[in-house]
Design a protein around this motif. Structure first.
Motif, PDB file in Angstrom:
ATOM      1  N   ARG A 178      39.695  29.204  28.903  1.00  6.87           N
ATOM      2  CA  ARG A 178      39.496  29.060  27.461  1.00  6.87           C
ATOM      3  C   ARG A 178      39.037  30.381  26.840  1.00  6.87           C
ATOM      4  N   GLU A 179      38.207  31.126  27.531  1.00  4.24           N
ATOM      5  CA  GLU A 179      37.772  32.423  27.016  1.00  4.24           C
ATOM      6  C   GLU A 179      38.943  33.386  26.895  1.00  4.24           C
ATOM      7  N   VAL A 180      39.851  33.342  27.869  1.00  3.01           N
ATOM      8  CA  VAL A 180      41.049  34.176  27.792  1.00  3.01           C
ATOM      9  C   VAL A 180      41.892  33.790  26.585  1.00  3.01           C
ATOM     10  N   GLU A 181      42.055  32.504  26.372  1.00  2.23           N
ATOM     11  CA  GLU A 181      42.826  32.046  25.213  1.00  2.23           C
ATOM     12  C   GLU A 181      42.206  32.545  23.906  1.00  2.23           C
ATOM     13  N   CYS A 182      40.884  32.447  23.823  1.00  2.00           N
ATOM     14  CA  CYS A 182      40.207  32.900  22.598  1.00  2.00           C
ATOM     15  C   CYS A 182      40.375  34.398  22.398  1.00  2.00           C
ATOM     16  N   MET A 183      40.274  35.158  23.474  1.00  2.00           N
ATOM     17  CA  MET A 183      40.437  36.603  23.371  1.00  2.00           C
ATOM     18  C   MET A 183      41.866  36.973  22.968  1.00  2.00           C
ATOM     19  N   ARG A 184      42.835  36.240  23.484  1.00  2.00           N
ATOM     20  CA  ARG A 184      44.225  36.523  23.128  1.00  2.00           C
ATOM     21  C   ARG A 184      44.468  36.285  21.640  1.00  2.00           C
ATOM     22  N   LEU A 199      43.531  25.746  18.910  1.00  2.00           N
ATOM     23  CA  LEU A 199      43.150  25.182  20.218  1.00  2.00           C
ATOM     24  C   LEU A 199      42.571  23.775  20.110  1.00  2.00           C
ATOM     25  N   ASP A 200      42.487  23.269  18.867  1.00  2.00           N
ATOM     26  CA  ASP A 200      41.962  21.923  18.643  1.00  2.00           C
ATOM     27  C   ASP A 200      40.537  21.784  19.188  1.00  2.00           C
ATOM     28  N   ARG A 201      39.719  22.741  18.825  1.00  2.00           N
ATOM     29  CA  ARG A 201      38.306  22.737  19.194  1.00  2.00           C
ATOM     30  C   ARG A 201      37.487  23.036  17.949  1.00  2.00           C
ATOM     31  N   SER A 202      36.196  22.795  18.001  1.00  2.00           N
ATOM     32  CA  SER A 202      35.353  23.081  16.847  1.00  2.00           C
ATOM     33  C   SER A 202      35.136  24.585  16.729  1.00  2.00           C
ATOM     34  N   PRO A 203      34.904  25.086  15.506  1.00  2.00           N
ATOM     35  CA  PRO A 203      34.609  26.511  15.335  1.00  2.00           C
ATOM     36  C   PRO A 203      33.392  26.949  16.144  1.00  2.00           C
ATOM     37  N   GLU A 204      32.381  26.059  16.276  1.00  2.00           N
ATOM     38  CA  GLU A 204      31.187  26.396  17.042  1.00  2.00           C
ATOM     39  C   GLU A 204      31.540  26.630  18.516  1.00  2.00           C
ATOM     40  N   THR A 205      32.439  25.823  19.053  1.00  2.00           N
ATOM     41  CA  THR A 205      32.861  25.994  20.447  1.00  2.00           C
ATOM     42  C   THR A 205      33.605  27.311  20.626  1.00  2.00           C
ATOM     43  N   ILE A 206      34.464  27.636  19.685  1.00  2.00           N
ATOM     44  CA  ILE A 206      35.215  28.901  19.755  1.00  2.00           C
ATOM     45  C   ILE A 206      34.264  30.088  19.675  1.00  2.00           C
ATOM     46  N   ARG A 207      33.302  30.011  18.773  1.00  3.25           N
ATOM     47  CA  ARG A 207      32.337  31.111  18.653  1.00  3.25           C
ATOM     48  C   ARG A 207      31.537  31.274  19.947  1.00  3.25           C
ATOM     49  N   LEU A 208      31.229  30.167  20.608  1.00  9.47           N
ATOM     50  CA  LEU A 208      30.506  30.240  21.880  1.00  9.47           C
ATOM     51  C   LEU A 208      31.359  30.923  22.951  1.00  9.47           C
ATOM     52  N   HIS A 209      32.651  30.560  23.022  1.00  7.64           N
ATOM     53  CA  HIS A 209      33.542  31.203  24.001  1.00  7.64           C
ATOM     54  C   HIS A 209      33.643  32.709  23.747  1.00  7.64           C
ATOM     55  N   ALA A 227      39.259  44.998  23.088  1.00  7.16           N
ATOM     56  CA  ALA A 227      39.704  46.267  23.677  1.00  7.16           C
ATOM     57  C   ALA A 227      39.373  46.330  25.151  1.00  7.16           C
ATOM     58  N   ASN A 228      38.171  45.897  25.526  1.00  4.42           N
ATOM     59  CA  ASN A 228      37.781  45.915  26.936  1.00  4.42           C
ATOM     60  C   ASN A 228      38.615  44.943  27.754  1.00  4.42           C
ATOM     61  N   ALA A 229      38.939  43.797  27.166  1.00  7.16           N
ATOM     62  CA  ALA A 229      39.764  42.812  27.873  1.00  7.16           C
ATOM     63  C   ALA A 229      41.160  43.349  28.123  1.00  7.16           C
ATOM     64  N   VAL A 230      41.697  44.073  27.141  1.00  2.00           N
ATOM     65  CA  VAL A 230      43.010  44.703  27.312  1.00  2.00           C
ATOM     66  C   VAL A 230      42.957  45.760  28.399  1.00  2.00           C
ATOM     67  N   ASP A 231      41.926  46.600  28.368  1.00  3.66           N
ATOM     68  CA  ASP A 231      41.782  47.664  29.355  1.00  3.66           C
ATOM     69  C   ASP A 231      41.715  47.103  30.774  1.00  3.66           C
ATOM     70  N   ARG A 232      41.072  45.938  30.918  1.00  2.34           N
ATOM     71  CA  ARG A 232      40.902  45.345  32.232  1.00  2.34           C
ATOM     72  C   ARG A 232      42.073  44.461  32.647  1.00  2.34           C
ATOM     73  N   GLY A 233      43.068  44.374  31.786  1.00  2.00           N
ATOM     74  CA  GLY A 233      44.236  43.567  32.125  1.00  2.00           C
ATOM     75  C   GLY A 233      43.982  42.064  32.086  1.00  2.00           C
ATOM     76  N   LEU A 234      42.967  41.648  31.329  1.00  2.00           N
ATOM     77  CA  LEU A 234      42.625  40.231  31.274  1.00  2.00           C
ATOM     78  C   LEU A 234      43.429  39.480  30.239  1.00  2.00           C
ATOM     79  N   ILE A 235      43.942  40.205  29.233  1.00  4.14           N
ATOM     80  CA  ILE A 235      44.792  39.570  28.212  1.00  4.14           C
ATOM     81  C   ILE A 235      45.998  40.448  27.954  1.00  4.14           C
TER      82      ILE A 235
END
Length: 235
Positions: A178-184, A199-209, A227-235
């Motif tokens: 889910r964190e990857v999805e949010c970052m993407r 993602l059909d989730r609450s805004p509070e849940t998304i902000r937490l991710h 930017a860090n996620a891209v650099d690390r190849g995570l998204i």
């Protein structure tokens, strides 16, 4: 190698092959992202070793990001003779201390083979000859080409068998699905409210991710986390 069931067993095979060539120690390192970060710092390189002296690893941690042989890998793709690196005019005081540290353990002669992989990833193998090796000058003359072939064959086998995720690295970041999805979606410019609808989730849940992702990626805000996620190849 074909009978190895995991990375550890594969590294045992690599050490055996290197030993047959004439070396006494072997190491393999892998960085699943770009080694040079956007802020100019270097990702530390974790060394996975065989036949190293006892007690070396704890003291080496301070040198993981300044390792002079690791840094030398980015001046080209050819095999690197450690002696050439030791005589370089571009060595920093911290790197000189790294030389001294390894030398205290008898590890001052070796050949390093870098492999620059797609998407900025990096792998490296070093074959080392400690003080017990009496014919270093003869050994290094004939070893560069076979070590080059061994490194590329080993790395190809590791990735073909899916063992790369088993390699211990210094700063592997693990995001949840889910964190990857949010970052993407954040990378595409979506707000938390928009991602919540997608993602059909609450805004509070998304902000937490996203908050969790920012912390895991050692970032200060959403933009830097992306930017860090891209650099690390995570998204």
């Amino acid at each position: 190698m074909s009978k190895s069931e995991n990375f550890g067993e594969s590294l045992d095979v690599l050490a055996d092959i290197v030993g047959r060539i004439g070396f006494t120690q072997a190491l393999y390192g892998y960085i699943p992202s770009m080694p040079r970060q956007r802020d100019g710092t270097w990702a530390p390189l974790k060394l996975n070793v065989r036949n190293f002296p006892a007690g070396w690893e704890q003291g080496w941690r301070q040198f993981m990001a300044v390792d002079p042989y690791y840094r030398a890998c980015f001046s080209g793709t050819d095999p690197i003779d450690w002696i050439d690196v030791q005589h370089s005019d571009e060595i920093s005081p911290a790197q000189n201390k790294a030389f001294e540290f390894l030398g205290d353990y008898g590890l001052s002669r070796g050949i390093t083979i870098p492999v620059h992989l797609p998407f900025g990833r990096f792998a490296v193998m070093s074959a080392i000859a400690d003080r017990s090796c009496k014919n270093w000058h003869v050994l290094r003359t004939g070893a560069r080409e076979p070590l080059f072939r061994v490194m590329h064959a080993f790395t190809r086998a590791i990735f073909q068998r899916g063992f790369e995720t088993q390699i211990e690295v210094a700063d592997r970041v693990m995001l949840t699905r889910r964190e990857v999805e949010c970052m993407r979606w954040a990378a595409l410019g979506k707000t938390s409210a928009e991602i919540a609808i997608i993602l059909d989730r609450s805004p509070e849940t998304i902000r937490l991710h996203i908050k969790n992702s920012i912390a895991k990626l050692n970032a200060t805000n959403r933009v830097q986390a992306v930017a860090n996620a891209v650099d690390r190849g995570l998204i």
